[in-house]
Design a protein around this motif. Structure first.
Motif, PDB file in Angstrom:
ATOM      1  N   SER A  39      32.170  49.973  29.361  1.00 14.80           N
ATOM      2  CA  SER A  39      31.205  50.688  30.090  1.00 14.80           C
ATOM      3  C   SER A  39      30.280  49.714  30.704  1.00 14.80           C
ATOM      4  N   ASP A  62      32.981  56.656  28.981  1.00 15.00           N
ATOM      5  CA  ASP A  62      32.425  55.573  29.862  1.00 15.00           C
ATOM      6  C   ASP A  62      31.061  55.828  29.736  1.00 15.00           C
ATOM      7  N   SER A  71      28.451  54.648  31.060  1.00 10.51           N
ATOM      8  CA  SER A  71      27.673  54.443  32.388  1.00 10.51           C
ATOM      9  C   SER A  71      27.705  55.659  33.227  1.00 10.51           C
ATOM     10  N   LYS A  72      28.785  56.610  33.123  1.00 14.16           N
ATOM     11  CA  LYS A  72      28.527  58.095  33.771  1.00 14.16           C
ATOM     12  C   LYS A  72      27.634  58.658  33.127  1.00 14.16           C
ATOM     13  N   ASP A 128      24.507  57.610  34.561  1.00 12.38           N
ATOM     14  CA  ASP A 128      24.112  58.309  35.770  1.00 12.38           C
ATOM     15  C   ASP A 128      23.570  59.710  35.754  1.00 12.38           C
ATOM     16  N   TYR A 162      24.996  66.605  28.443  1.00 11.93           N
ATOM     17  CA  TYR A 162      26.118  65.833  29.302  1.00 11.93           C
ATOM     18  C   TYR A 162      27.442  66.499  28.545  1.00 11.93           C
TER      19      TYR A 162
END
Length: 379
Positions: A49, A133, A135-136, A139, A236
């Motif tokens: 990530s 991941d 990084s998602k 975001d 999330y």
């Protein structure tokens, strides 16, 4: 140098539900899947990530875990300006400080986090098997302008009482949070993965320390406090494979799933590799009496018996006429002649003596502890 996000990986748990397997080591260091240790999945997720600064918080029996992590090179976490740092309890002018909970572990490491100057802090647990991941998730956190984002997944209703359970609105905002409720009203469960805006979390923890000093745990204290104070808390949703292997049954079940070539958690995927510290061993050797069916056998093993539906880690010896079925055998185990192991997890460096029997069932997985010796009771 300011960093967008660093990870704090909580790996200090004793893992009492794993019994004898964690008598000599922390739960995240327990071997898994033949070649790995449980913590490898979170560390690999960080590298994949592009989260390259990782603080690993240890406490209970840290020697093997610290040795395994080392300088972080197997996971690409030994970079010039980033890397993995081992963070253990320490003495100060205020005396010895043991970590009293997940949030308290972060509070006691504020100086380290401040030295990295992050915008966001990713909180992880070191004892789950999954690919994600991060990084998602970041975001999503930024898109929602959140103060805190909690990774969640749907679990069966009969398992929901084991988790922090939440209710959300149409915008994914968390409106109610229940820590391990006896009668859950939802199946949306916390994965123990959080992204915080660091400045806000730091202030919350410092303010609390000046008052009651009661914010010890994220699930029990911090998340409810954020909700009470109207801070933006979002969920999330994660839909991939995720397993808490904190019990003997779940560790055995997940290990057996590894034997399925269509297993959802594909460790053969070059696009998202799972890395580990690997000790070089000679190739596995199947002798003339070896009979192997549906098994995962790692380097250094010498087999002269029968192996079926089992996972064998490095340097395992299965001698003549010995039988291993539906079992997990960890590294450096010897199973002597005519011994039988079925529906069991055998810890590292254990020895099953000649003719001894360790026979459990699918509903009763037996455990042989670290360096334990099982004698033949019929002699």
């Amino acid at each position: 140098m300011k960093k967008e996000m660093i990870a704090m990986l909580l790996a200090g748990g004793q893992g009492t539900r794993l019994g004898k397997l964690t008598k000599e080591t922390a739960k995240p260091a327990v071997p898994f899947g033949g070649r790995y240790r449980i913590i490898d999945f979170a560390l690999s997720n960080c590298f994949n990530s592009k989260v390259y600064e990782v603080g690993v918080v240890t406490q209970y029996q840290p020697l093997e875990l610290n040795s395994h992590i080392g300088n972080g090179s197997p996971w690409g976490l030994n970079r010039r300006d980033d890397g993995v740092k081992i963070l253990q309890p320490y003495s100060s002018a205020e005396g010895n400080k043991w970590f009293q909970g997940t949030a308290n572990a972060i509070y006691q490491n504020i100086d380290y986090i401040e030295s990295q100057n992050p915008e966001y802090v990713l909180i992880l647990s070191g004892d789950h098997i999954y690919k994600m991941d991060y990084s998602k998730m970041l975001d999503f956190h930024k898109e929602k302008d959140a103060e805190l984002t909690v990774a969640v997944l749907n679990v069966p209703i009969e398992e929901a009482s084991r988790f922090g359970i939440m209710e959300t609105d149409a915008e994914d905002r968390i409106v109610e949070f229940y820590e391990k409720p006896a009668n859950p009203v939802s199946t949306l469960a916390s994965m123990g993965i959080y992204i915080f805006n660091w400045k806000k979390l730091k202030q919350v923890l410092i303010d609390d320390s000046k008052k009651e000093g009661t914010m010890m745990d994220f699930g029990k204290h911090v998340i409810p406090s954020y909700l009470e104070n109207g801070k933006g808390v979002y969920a999330y949703s994660y839909e991939g494979y995720w397993k808490d292997v904190g019990t003997i049954d779940s560790l055995w079940e997940t290990s057996m799933e590894f034997l399925d070539p269509e297993f959802e958690l594909n460790v053969y995927d070059d696009a998202w590799r799972i890395y580990t510290r690997y000790q070089a061993s000679p190739p596995q050797y199947l002798k003339e009496n070896a009979n192997v069916k549906n098994a995962m056998i790692v380097d250094g093993c010498i087999i002269d018996g029968t192996i079926e539906n089992s996972v064998l880690s490095q340097e395992v010896k299965v001698n003549t006429n010995a039988r291993v079925k539906n079992s997990v055998i960890m590294a450096n185990v010897e199973i002597e002649e005519d011994a039988v192991v079925e529906y069991a997890i055998v810890g590292e460096h254990a020895r099953i003596k000649k003719g001894a029997k360790v026979i459990g069932s699918e509903d009763n997985i037996l455990v042989v502890g670290y360096a334990e010796v099982i004698e033949n009771e019929e002699q």
